[in-house]
Scaffold this motif. Structure first.
Motif, mmCIF file in Angstrom:
data_model
loop_
_atom_site.group_PDB
_atom_site.id
_atom_site.type_symbol
_atom_site.label_atom_id
_atom_site.label_comp_id
_atom_site.label_asym_id
_atom_site.label_seq_id
_atom_site.Cartn_x
_atom_site.Cartn_y
_atom_site.Cartn_z
ATOM 1 N N ALA A 152 19.076 30.564 7.613
ATOM 2 C CA ALA A 152 18.103 29.539 8.028
ATOM 3 C C ALA A 152 16.809 30.257 8.353
ATOM 4 O O ALA A 152 16.819 31.359 8.888
ATOM 5 N N GLY A 153 15.693 29.632 8.010
ATOM 6 C CA GLY A 153 14.412 30.310 8.278
ATOM 7 C C GLY A 153 13.245 29.411 7.948
ATOM 8 O O GLY A 153 13.381 28.188 7.879
ATOM 9 N N GLY A 154 12.110 30.066 7.719
ATOM 10 C CA GLY A 154 10.899 29.318 7.413
ATOM 11 C C GLY A 154 10.252 28.789 8.676
ATOM 12 O O GLY A 154 10.672 29.116 9.794
ATOM 13 N N ALA A 155 9.243 27.950 8.480
ATOM 14 C CA ALA A 155 8.496 27.412 9.609
ATOM 15 C C ALA A 155 9.418 26.646 10.542
ATOM 16 O O ALA A 155 10.031 25.674 10.140
ATOM 17 N N GLY A 156 9.524 27.110 11.754
ATOM 18 C CA GLY A 156 10.362 26.436 12.743
ATOM 19 C C GLY A 156 11.845 26.492 12.404
ATOM 20 O O GLY A 156 12.616 25.669 12.881
ATOM 21 N N ASN A 157 12.247 27.457 11.568
ATOM 22 C CA ASN A 157 13.655 27.582 11.160
ATOM 23 C C ASN A 157 14.214 26.273 10.621
ATOM 24 O O ASN A 157 15.336 25.905 10.909
ATOM 25 N N ARG A 158 13.400 25.560 9.844
ATOM 26 C CA ARG A 158 13.834 24.253 9.387
ATOM 27 C C ARG A 158 14.510 24.281 8.011
ATOM 28 O O ARG A 158 14.990 23.262 7.551
ATOM 29 N N LEU A 201 17.760 23.523 16.323
ATOM 30 C CA LEU A 201 16.470 22.919 16.017
ATOM 31 C C LEU A 201 16.540 21.405 16.179
ATOM 32 O O LEU A 201 15.641 20.774 16.728
ATOM 33 N N ALA A 202 17.657 20.824 15.711
ATOM 34 C CA ALA A 202 17.807 19.378 15.801
ATOM 35 C C ALA A 202 17.801 18.938 17.258
ATOM 36 O O ALA A 202 17.149 17.958 17.620
ATOM 37 N N SER A 237 23.904 29.802 9.947
ATOM 38 C CA SER A 237 22.749 28.991 9.522
ATOM 39 C C SER A 237 22.816 27.601 10.157
ATOM 40 O O SER A 237 21.809 27.074 10.644
ATOM 41 N N SER A 238 24.016 27.020 10.155
ATOM 42 C CA SER A 238 24.177 25.682 10.740
ATOM 43 C C SER A 238 23.806 25.686 12.210
ATOM 44 O O SER A 238 23.192 24.740 12.707
ATOM 45 N N LYS A 239 24.186 26.773 12.878
ATOM 46 C CA LYS A 239 23.913 26.880 14.308
ATOM 47 C C LYS A 239 22.407 26.842 14.564
ATOM 48 O O LYS A 239 21.928 26.128 15.445
ATOM 49 N N VAL A 240 21.676 27.603 13.766
ATOM 50 C CA VAL A 240 20.208 27.636 13.905
ATOM 51 C C VAL A 240 19.626 26.242 13.689
ATOM 52 O O VAL A 240 18.800 25.763 14.451
ATOM 53 N N LEU A 241 20.124 25.581 12.620
ATOM 54 C CA LEU A 241 19.586 24.256 12.306
ATOM 55 C C LEU A 241 19.945 23.234 13.382
ATOM 56 O O LEU A 241 19.152 22.356 13.701
#
Ligand SMILES: [Zn+2]
Length: 367
Positions: free
Chosen positions: A51-57, A104-105, A97-101
């Motif tokens: 997971a990454g990019g602007a704001g880990n989105r 964010l949610a 990756s799911s954890k990061v997303l």
């Protein structure tokens, strides 16, 4: 079996702008990006997910071999593709990756909730905020706007120029006026020759009383009741608050963050509209209650306010509606009287009779 199609982006050094938007599909062997003639596949055997990019989105699909090439998507449902979800090599990457997303949610839900509560809080405390902002606005601005407004409202009207008569009134109103002047308001009284029962206040402290009001009053106390009400409009900054209410939340917020100058500009340009903006029912009740208290503090019997309102109630049909005038919300006169009567039940203070004969003043004013 072809997978669902996901929207995504390819980052590739061979592309003219280095990137290109298109579609992602997942097969048993690879993740494939396509956009017109552009096609890029990443074999599942070397796939890396993060997971990454602007704001880990975003979810990024890369390989260790070609670190400058990646496919990414904001659509996290791609992780549910059976070939990815069942791939044991990818299991830990998908999990992290799911954890990061998910984080964010939750964060964005918190943001939404905070913003939502903020707006709600703002709506609930709007009046308090408006009052706070109004207090930041110097009275001198009101006085300036008021000069223009005064010119408009008194144009072509006959003013009472008898200075000794004005002095008689000033003397009678002295205790009340000093209550208000002590708060830093410069109060100027004007009399207009007009048989209509009316009085109105302008921002900053000009109060216009029409001769018809005095003519229809039974006592000094009644006139002082009206005057006190008008003065309370001034001290409560009802004109400014009306303007702020009217220019809305944006101005409110910008003023909160220090940019009062924008509001000043708006205020200065309001000119003639200023007065009509300021009458609201709540302002009238506030002016009644505060006016009442000014009278009590000045040792003037505030019941004159009640008896004058009763006179108004009887004559309602003939009355003119003027901004911030005593009559501006005349349909409410009945409930305003009731509210004041309740305040009257708690009165204990002794009152001082008002100096000078009211009958003489009345006669002289209408001469
Ligand atoms: Zn009023």
């Amino acid at each position: 079996m072809p997978s669902k199609i996901y929207e995504g982006v390819l980052i590739h050094p061979d592309l003219p702008s280095g990137r290109c938007g298109g579609e992602i599909s997942v097969s048993s062997f690879a993740i494939t990006f396509t956009s017109g003639a552009t096609r890029h596949a990443i074999s599942l055997s070397e796939l890396q997910i993060s997971a990454g990019g602007a704001g880990n989105r975003f979810l990024f699909f890369t390989t260790n071999r070609e670190s400058d090439i990646s496919i990414y998507t904001a659509d996290r449902s791609i992780l549910k593709e059976p070939v990815l979800a069942s791939n044991t090599r990818l299991e830990s990457q998908i999990k992290s990756s799911s954890k990061v997303l998910r984080k964010l949610a939750i964060a964005s839900m918190v943001v939404v909730a905070v913003v939502g509560l903020g707006i709600l809080g703002l709506a609930l405390s709007k009046d308090r905020i408006v009052r706070g902002i109004a207090n930041q606005i110097p009275v001198s601005w009101e006085e300036k706007a008021s000069d223009q407004l005064f010119g408009t409202l008194t144009a072509g009207r006959e003013m009472v120029k008898n200075d000794s008569l004005k002095r008689v009134f000033e003397r009678a109103a002295q205790p009340l006026l000093s209550e208000v002047r002590r708060k830093g308001f410069k109060i100027d009284l004007y009399f207009v020759k007009d048989g209509t029962i009316n009085a109105f206040a302008l921002p900053g402290g000009k109060v216009v009383i029409q001769t018809g009001l005095v003519e229809n009053a039974q006592s000094w106390e009644e006139v002082m009741g009206v005057l006190a009400h008008e003065l309370a409009h001034v001290t409560n900054r009802h004109h400014v608050r009306g303007v702020i209410d009217n220019v809305g939340l944006f101005a409110l917020l910008s003023a909160m963050f220090g940019d009062v100058s924008a509001l000043a500009g708006t205020f200065a340009n309001m000119g003639g509209e200023l007065a009509s903006l300021a009458n609201s029912r709540s302002f009238e009740y506030e002016a009644d209650a505060d006016g009442w208290n000014y009278l009590v503090a000045a040792k003037i019997n505030p019941r004159g306010m009640i008896s004058f309102f009763e006179t108004l109630q009887k004559r309602q049909t003939t009355l003119e509606k003027l901004p911030l005038s005593i009559m501006s919300t005349h349909p409410d006169t009945k409930s305003r009287i009731e509210t004041l009567k309740k305040m009257g039940q708690e009165l204990k203070a002794p009152f001082t009779p008002i100096a000078g004969s009211f009958a003489d003043f009345k006669r002289a004013l209408n001469r």
